[in-house]
Design an enzyme around this catalytic site. Sequence first.
Site, PDB file in Angstrom:
ATOM      1  N   SER A   1     -69.493 -22.463  -1.854  1.00  0.00           N
ATOM      2  CA  SER A   1     -68.493 -22.424  -0.781  1.00  0.00           C
ATOM      3  C   SER A   1     -69.008 -21.514   0.325  1.00  0.00           C
ATOM      4  CB  SER A   1     -67.178 -21.861  -1.319  1.00  0.00           C
ATOM      5  OG  SER A   1     -66.375 -21.447  -0.223  1.00  0.00           O
TER       6      SER A   1
ATOM      7  N   HIS B   1     -69.745 -26.855  -0.648  1.00  0.00           N
ATOM      8  CA  HIS B   1     -68.284 -26.894  -0.711  1.00  0.00           C
ATOM      9  C   HIS B   1     -67.724 -26.346   0.600  1.00  0.00           C
ATOM     10  CE1 HIS B   1     -64.481 -26.831  -3.051  1.00  0.00           C
ATOM     11  NE2 HIS B   1     -64.208 -25.712  -2.388  1.00  0.00           N
TER      12      HIS B   1
ATOM     13  N   ASP C   1     -64.445 -25.435   2.711  1.00  0.00           N
ATOM     14  CA  ASP C   1     -63.025 -25.109   2.531  1.00  0.00           C
ATOM     15  C   ASP C   1     -62.268 -25.210   3.843  1.00  0.00           C
ATOM     16  OD1 ASP C   1     -62.645 -24.349  -0.269  1.00  0.00           O
ATOM     17  OD2 ASP C   1     -64.121 -22.784   0.160  1.00  0.00           O
TER      18      ASP C   1
ATOM     19  N   MET D   1     -58.773 -24.994   5.761  1.00  0.00           N
ATOM     20  CA  MET D   1     -57.441 -24.392   5.616  1.00  0.00           C
ATOM     21  C   MET D   1     -56.660 -24.568   6.908  1.00  0.00           C
ATOM     22  SD  MET D   1     -58.410 -20.888   3.740  1.00  0.00           S
ATOM     23  CE  MET D   1     -59.546 -20.851   2.348  1.00  0.00           C
TER      24      MET D   1
ATOM     25  N   HIS E   1     -62.952 -29.573   0.654  1.00  0.00           N
ATOM     26  CA  HIS E   1     -61.718 -29.167  -0.033  1.00  0.00           C
ATOM     27  C   HIS E   1     -60.634 -28.935   1.014  1.00  0.00           C
ATOM     28  CE1 HIS E   1     -59.701 -25.734  -2.607  1.00  0.00           C
ATOM     29  NE2 HIS E   1     -58.911 -26.789  -2.455  1.00  0.00           N
TER      30      HIS E   1
ATOM     31  N   MET F   1     -57.288 -27.812   2.067  1.00  0.00           N
ATOM     32  CA  MET F   1     -56.078 -27.042   1.762  1.00  0.00           C
ATOM     33  C   MET F   1     -55.138 -27.261   2.940  1.00  0.00           C
ATOM     34  SD  MET F   1     -57.992 -23.769   0.105  1.00  0.00           S
ATOM     35  CE  MET F   1     -59.604 -24.274   0.715  1.00  0.00           C
TER      36      MET F   1
ATOM     37  N   MET G   1     -58.116 -25.240  -9.469  1.00  0.00           N
ATOM     38  CA  MET G   1     -58.194 -23.918  -8.830  1.00  0.00           C
ATOM     39  C   MET G   1     -58.059 -22.835  -9.895  1.00  0.00           C
ATOM     40  SD  MET G   1     -58.726 -24.508  -5.665  1.00  0.00           S
ATOM     41  CE  MET G   1     -58.789 -22.761  -5.245  1.00  0.00           C
TER      42      MET G   1
ATOM     43  N   ASP H   1     -62.852 -23.725  -9.051  1.00  0.00           N
ATOM     44  CA  ASP H   1     -62.993 -23.053  -7.761  1.00  0.00           C
ATOM     45  C   ASP H   1     -62.191 -21.759  -7.743  1.00  0.00           C
ATOM     46  OD1 ASP H   1     -63.253 -22.425  -5.072  1.00  0.00           O
ATOM     47  OD2 ASP H   1     -62.229 -24.221  -4.325  1.00  0.00           O
TER      48      ASP H   1
END
Length: 214
Positions: free
Chosen positions: A6, A31, A33, A35, A64, A66, A135, A173
């Site tokens: 990540s 990875h 992330d 958000m 990923h 979120m 998670m 993760d």
Amino acid sequence: MKVSPSILTCNYAHLEQEMGFVKDSGADMVHLDVMDGVFVPNLSFGPPVIAALRPVSDLPFDVHLMMQYPLRLVDAFADAGADIINFHMECSSPIQETLDVIKAKGKKAALTLKPATPAEAVFPYLDQLSMVLVMTVEPGFGGQKFMEDMLPKISGLRREIDRRDLRVDIEVDGGIGAATAPLVAKAGANVAVVGSALFNANDPQSLVNELHTL
Ligand code: DX5
Ligand code: ZN
């Protein structure tokens, strides 16, 4: 295990070099992330940053999301160069429709479970997924402590995947490093997201090598 670093804790002033760091570590994918400041109390980056990174890395992009409403942007993330698109079961977009869009774009679909969501929640979708992301911290921030009480969820998921003879990866993760990776591997996870442990490692290559042996 496969390793998916990540970049959340990397130096954003030098993203291209950080992608080189990930590649040099021997990792299997990257990875990313995303958000939205609503689903989690933090903001990171979106499709333009991923599109800018696409030409500087030949590793698969494990994105990923979120996000409260992933369906609004899954097209954009697919076009930006995502290979695997993870979104949360706890989001407010219709799950089946979101999976359908990801697949129509020719991408691999994955569903993600927050710590409070039981493994069983994902069982109805398992045969459509390439991966389930469990998670092992509350999503939102890198550098948190691994939640050991997630281990039974991982093993329950592995049992169900094997019982149905499916080829679904289990990714973990949050708080994964040399000390915690053996525990999740034993429970049945086969893809490790590693953020701060890799970016702060003295010898990133040997950490990745070590995880590859699990
Ligand atoms: C947390 C993110 C993780 C996180 C991992 O919301 O989904 O990918 O950055 O970082 P570490 O490995 O530091 O827990
Ligand atoms: Zn993540």
